[in-house]
Write a protein that holds these residues in place. Structure first.
Motif, PDB file in Angstrom:
ATOM      1  N   ARG A 191       0.807  -1.218   0.000  1.00 23.05           N
ATOM      2  CA  ARG A 191       0.000   0.000   0.000  1.00 23.05           C
ATOM      3  C   ARG A 191       0.838   1.265   0.000  1.00 23.05           C
ATOM      4  NH1 ARG A 191      -4.667  -0.462   4.000  1.00 23.05           N
ATOM      5  NH2 ARG A 191      -3.666   1.402   4.831  1.00 23.05           N
ATOM      6  N   SER A 192       2.119   1.186   0.431  1.00 22.95           N
ATOM      7  CA  SER A 192       2.901   2.404   0.639  1.00 22.95           C
ATOM      8  C   SER A 192       3.858   2.724  -0.502  1.00 22.95           C
ATOM      9  CB  SER A 192       3.714   2.280   1.932  1.00 22.95           C
ATOM     10  OG  SER A 192       4.620   1.201   1.858  1.00 22.95           O
ATOM     11  N   VAL A 193       3.959   1.843  -1.503  1.00 20.52           N
ATOM     12  CA  VAL A 193       4.967   2.053  -2.543  1.00 20.52           C
ATOM     13  C   VAL A 193       4.796   3.393  -3.238  1.00 20.52           C
ATOM     14  CG1 VAL A 193       5.663   1.275  -4.830  1.00 20.52           C
ATOM     15  CG2 VAL A 193       5.542  -0.359  -2.970  1.00 20.52           C
ATOM     16  N   GLY A 194       3.575   3.744  -3.644  1.00 17.98           N
ATOM     17  CA  GLY A 194       3.360   5.003  -4.340  1.00 17.98           C
ATOM     18  C   GLY A 194       3.068   6.178  -3.424  1.00 17.98           C
ATOM     19  N   ARG A 195       3.043   5.927  -2.114  1.00 12.82           N
ATOM     20  CA  ARG A 195       2.641   6.952  -1.180  1.00 12.82           C
ATOM     21  C   ARG A 195       3.819   7.774  -0.677  1.00 12.82           C
ATOM     22  NH1 ARG A 195      -0.113   4.478   3.927  1.00 12.82           N
ATOM     23  NH2 ARG A 195      -1.636   3.899   2.335  1.00 12.82           N
ATOM     24  N   PHE A 196       4.988   7.152  -0.550  1.00 12.78           N
ATOM     25  CA  PHE A 196       6.104   7.801   0.127  1.00 12.78           C
ATOM     26  C   PHE A 196       6.559   9.072  -0.582  1.00 12.78           C
ATOM     27  CE2 PHE A 196      10.666   8.529   0.492  1.00 12.78           C
ATOM     28  CZ  PHE A 196      10.745   8.828   1.845  1.00 12.78           C
ATOM     29  N   GLY A 197       6.797   8.991  -1.902  1.00 15.48           N
ATOM     30  CA  GLY A 197       7.350  10.129  -2.625  1.00 15.48           C
ATOM     31  C   GLY A 197       6.530  11.398  -2.485  1.00 15.48           C
ATOM     32  N   PRO A 198       5.229  11.358  -2.778  1.00 20.97           N
ATOM     33  CA  PRO A 198       4.408  12.570  -2.630  1.00 20.97           C
ATOM     34  C   PRO A 198       4.360  13.069  -1.185  1.00 20.97           C
ATOM     35  CG  PRO A 198       3.314  10.977  -4.046  1.00 20.97           C
ATOM     36  CD  PRO A 198       4.491  10.266  -3.450  1.00 20.97           C
ATOM     37  N   TRP A 199       4.229  12.137  -0.229  1.00 23.66           N
ATOM     38  CA  TRP A 199       4.187  12.558   1.173  1.00 23.66           C
ATOM     39  C   TRP A 199       5.489  13.234   1.577  1.00 23.66           C
ATOM     40  CZ3 TRP A 199       7.162  10.072   5.172  1.00 23.66           C
ATOM     41  CH2 TRP A 199       6.934  10.586   6.447  1.00 23.66           C
ATOM     42  N   TRP A 200       6.625  12.651   1.198  1.00 21.06           N
ATOM     43  CA  TRP A 200       7.926  13.207   1.580  1.00 21.06           C
ATOM     44  C   TRP A 200       8.139  14.582   0.928  1.00 21.06           C
ATOM     45  CZ3 TRP A 200      10.844  11.862   5.464  1.00 21.06           C
ATOM     46  CH2 TRP A 200      12.157  12.350   5.538  1.00 21.06           C
ATOM     47  N   SER A 201       7.788  14.707  -0.331  1.00 18.70           N
ATOM     48  CA  SER A 201       7.932  16.001  -1.013  1.00 18.70           C
ATOM     49  C   SER A 201       7.056  17.058  -0.351  1.00 18.70           C
ATOM     50  CB  SER A 201       7.555  15.866  -2.488  1.00 18.70           C
ATOM     51  OG  SER A 201       8.439  14.993  -3.157  1.00 18.70           O
ATOM     52  N   ASP A 202       5.859  16.656   0.040  1.00 17.51           N
ATOM     53  CA  ASP A 202       4.947  17.608   0.696  1.00 17.51           C
ATOM     54  C   ASP A 202       5.508  18.053   2.044  1.00 17.51           C
ATOM     55  OD1 ASP A 202       2.182  18.857   1.015  1.00 17.51           O
ATOM     56  OD2 ASP A 202       2.291  17.581   2.794  1.00 17.51           O
ATOM     57  N   ARG A 203       6.099  17.123   2.802  1.00 13.13           N
ATOM     58  CA  ARG A 203       6.681  17.480   4.105  1.00 13.13           C
ATOM     59  C   ARG A 203       7.868  18.426   3.921  1.00 13.13           C
ATOM     60  NH1 ARG A 203       3.664  18.264   7.292  1.00 13.13           N
ATOM     61  NH2 ARG A 203       2.394  18.371   5.430  1.00 13.13           N
TER      62      ARG A 203
ATOM     63  N   PHE B   1       3.593  12.146   9.710  1.00 17.49           N
ATOM     64  CA  PHE B   1       3.772  10.707   9.893  1.00 17.49           C
ATOM     65  C   PHE B   1       3.128   9.956   8.737  1.00 17.49           C
ATOM     66  CE2 PHE B   1       4.233  12.654  13.951  1.00 17.49           C
ATOM     67  CZ  PHE B   1       5.083  11.848  14.709  1.00 17.49           C
ATOM     68  N   CYS B   2       3.662   8.769   8.452  1.00 15.59           N
ATOM     69  CA  CYS B   2       3.134   7.967   7.342  1.00 15.59           C
ATOM     70  C   CYS B   2       3.352   6.490   7.642  1.00 15.59           C
ATOM     71  CB  CYS B   2       3.846   8.347   6.039  1.00 15.59           C
ATOM     72  SG  CYS B   2       3.196   7.543   4.559  1.00 15.59           S
ATOM     73  N   TRP B   3       2.325   5.671   7.379  1.00 19.79           N
ATOM     74  CA  TRP B   3       2.476   4.216   7.485  1.00 19.79           C
ATOM     75  C   TRP B   3       3.225   3.715   6.247  1.00 19.79           C
ATOM     76  CZ3 TRP B   3       1.805   1.604  11.770  1.00 19.79           C
ATOM     77  CH2 TRP B   3       0.874   2.025  12.726  1.00 19.79           C
ATOM     78  N   LEU B   4       4.399   3.141   6.443  1.00 16.10           N
ATOM     79  CA  LEU B   4       5.191   2.564   5.365  1.00 16.10           C
ATOM     80  C   LEU B   4       5.439   1.099   5.677  1.00 16.10           C
ATOM     81  CD1 LEU B   4       7.902   5.365   4.951  1.00 16.10           C
ATOM     82  CD2 LEU B   4       5.847   5.026   3.558  1.00 16.10           C
TER      83      LEU B   4
END
Length: 475
Positions: A27-39, A203-206
């Motif tokens: 579930r987290s593969v495509g989530r990390f990049g956008p979340w990290w850039s936003d942070r 925070f993000c579930w990875l």
């Protein structure tokens, strides 16, 4: 990509869960990049060197010369006098960080569709080379968690302390850098939750697999996250992952090395006896002294530095951060003189991967000796030493065939105390004809044996723990 892991039960007996997930199921593969850039875009960070005289709430004691906070909390910069029969210098004194309180580094774990996820934090630390790094769910000193700074509370702390905390999977005291800290230790925890835990924006579930994969990105996963990851008791994978990070033969030998029943060069009882002997025969006498009594170092209005420009400096900084418990503060930071090299040499012994560990003496350790990497040094600090007094295996590591390097990344040390402290972390597989007989002070251990030792405190130093986490990323 498949990946199998297991964590041990609260009491440490038995394994409780495994997971196997392809990238499509993650579930987290495509989530990390956008979340990290936003942070990165959303938070403001600024770190400015200042004079010691401009340190609000900090100052030098007029009698001792120690640098401390007026509350008596956080930490102090004091002096340490050392006498030892280990290494090229038998006596010396140095500044050192004295932080008696025990901090907490904890990762929340939750299962989604049978796959373990970690609640990771985008945390700003003033000393980070890139400011923002991936951190544990909770990373806090006792002074911070008790709100000495009069700032906000620590998010998710309630899951790690108190009667309502989650299911504890890992709970162990581990040391920090013994050359920079005096007897410092942190509580490393992994806690499983089953109920709903909504992630705050920072925070993000990875998935655990993705967190391990991110270790290969320079200066992304911070030191505190790495040490907690290393303490997770992993089970051998159920099948080969097909990972791009290492050749298949290496992965197979690594998987066998995780098996507690695998043939090892030395059994764990022999290893413990050898380590006890190393602690017994080493003479290491240390005592805290007033900072003004430290020799070979000079203090100006902007730094405390070694007269030859080696080892490290202590400076003061002004910090502004939009996502911390307080929006701005001032503090001292330790600045290493150069980048270090930290490496494990590994060898397949009867098909089982072994790592060459070093019984390492550091003056700040609680118990004199801990198992460290094969090589752990700052090469620039040894340039004037003759060849026979250079750190053992350093020349081998620096000249390693790139085809035999299994892990290679720049990783930062703890950014709350150290500024731009980067080390090159390496895992190198030696040739078949590399000597099997280890010299004095070194032994070949399996990854499973290191995992057993990591269930207890003060056996494996923080640099070796980072490398254990890096090894787990290679399945």
């Amino acid at each position: 990509m498949s990946h199998s892991t297991a964590l041990r039960e609260r009491a440490g007996a038995g394994r409780i869960f495994t997971e196997s997930a392809t990238a499509a199921e993650d579930r987290s593969v495509g989530r990390f990049g956008p979340w990290w850039s936003d942070r990165t875009r959303s938070n403001r960070f600024h770190v400015t060197p200042i004079c010691f005289a401009d340190l609000e709430h900090w100052g030098f004691d007029p009698e001792t010369g120690n640098l401390g906070h007026r509350s008596g909390k956080f930490f102090t910069i004091e002096g340490l006098a050392v006498r030892s029969d280990y290494g090229p210098v038998p006596r010396w004194s140095q500044p050192i960080i004295n932080q008696p309180e025990i901090g907490l580094c904890g990762i929340l774990v939750k299962y989604f569709d049978g796959v373990p996820y970690c609640l990771m934090q985008a945390k700003m630390e003033p000393g980070n080379v890139n400011t923002l790094q991936l951190s544990p769910t909770v990373q806090a000193t006792r002074s911070n968690s008790s709100r000495v700074h009069r700032g906000g509370g620590i998010r998710y702390l309630e899951h790690f302390v108190g009667a309502d905390r989650g299911r504890v999977l890992v709970d162990v005291l581990q040391s920090e850098q013994g050359s920079w800290f005096y007897r410092k230790q942190n509580r490393n925890m992994v806690v499983e939750v089953t109920g709903e835990v909504a992630p705050h924006d920072d925070f993000c579930w990875l998935s655990l697999r993705q967190v391990l994969d991110l270790l290969h990105v320079d200066n992304l996963v911070n030191m505190d996250a790495r040490t907690v990851l290393s303490c997770m008791p992993f089970a051998p994978p159920q099948r080969d992952s097909g990972s791009r990070h290492a050749p298949q033969g290496f992965r197979q030998a690594l998987a066998r090395s995780l098996d507690r029943g695998a043939a090892a060069r030395h059994d764990l009882g022999e290893i413990l006896s050898w380590l006890t002997e190393e602690k017994t025969r080493r003479e290491v006498n240390t005592r805290l002294i007033p900072a003004r009594e430290v020799t070979g170092w000079r203090r100006s209005d902007r730094e405390i530095a070694h007269e030859a420009g080696r080892h490290f400096r202590v400076i003061a900084v002004h910090v502004e951060a939009s996502n911390r418990e307080v929006p701005s503060w001032r503090q001292p930071l330790l600045v290493p003189s150069a980048r270090g090299v930290i490496a494990f040499l590994t060898k397949r012994i009867e098909g089982v991967l072994h790592v060459l560990v070093h019984a390492r003496v550091e003056p700040g350790f609680i118990d004199k000796v801990e198992l460290g990497p094969t090589v752990q040094c700052t090469p620039e600090n040894h340039t004037d030493l003759p060849a026979d007094r250079q750190p053992r295996y350093l020349d081998y590591v620096l000249a390693a065939d790139p085809a035999r390097i299994r892990f290679d990344a720049l990783l930062s040390e703890e950014g709350g105390r150290f500024l731009d402290a980067q080390n090159r972390y390496l895992v190198i597989e030696v040739e078949e004809d590399f000597p099997l007989r280890a010299p004095d002070g070194y032994r070949w251990l399996t990854i499973g044996q290191l995992g057993e030792l990591l269930r207890h405190g003060h056996y494996v130093n923080v640099q070796a723990r980072s490398l254990v986490a890096c090894l787990h990323s290679l399945w």
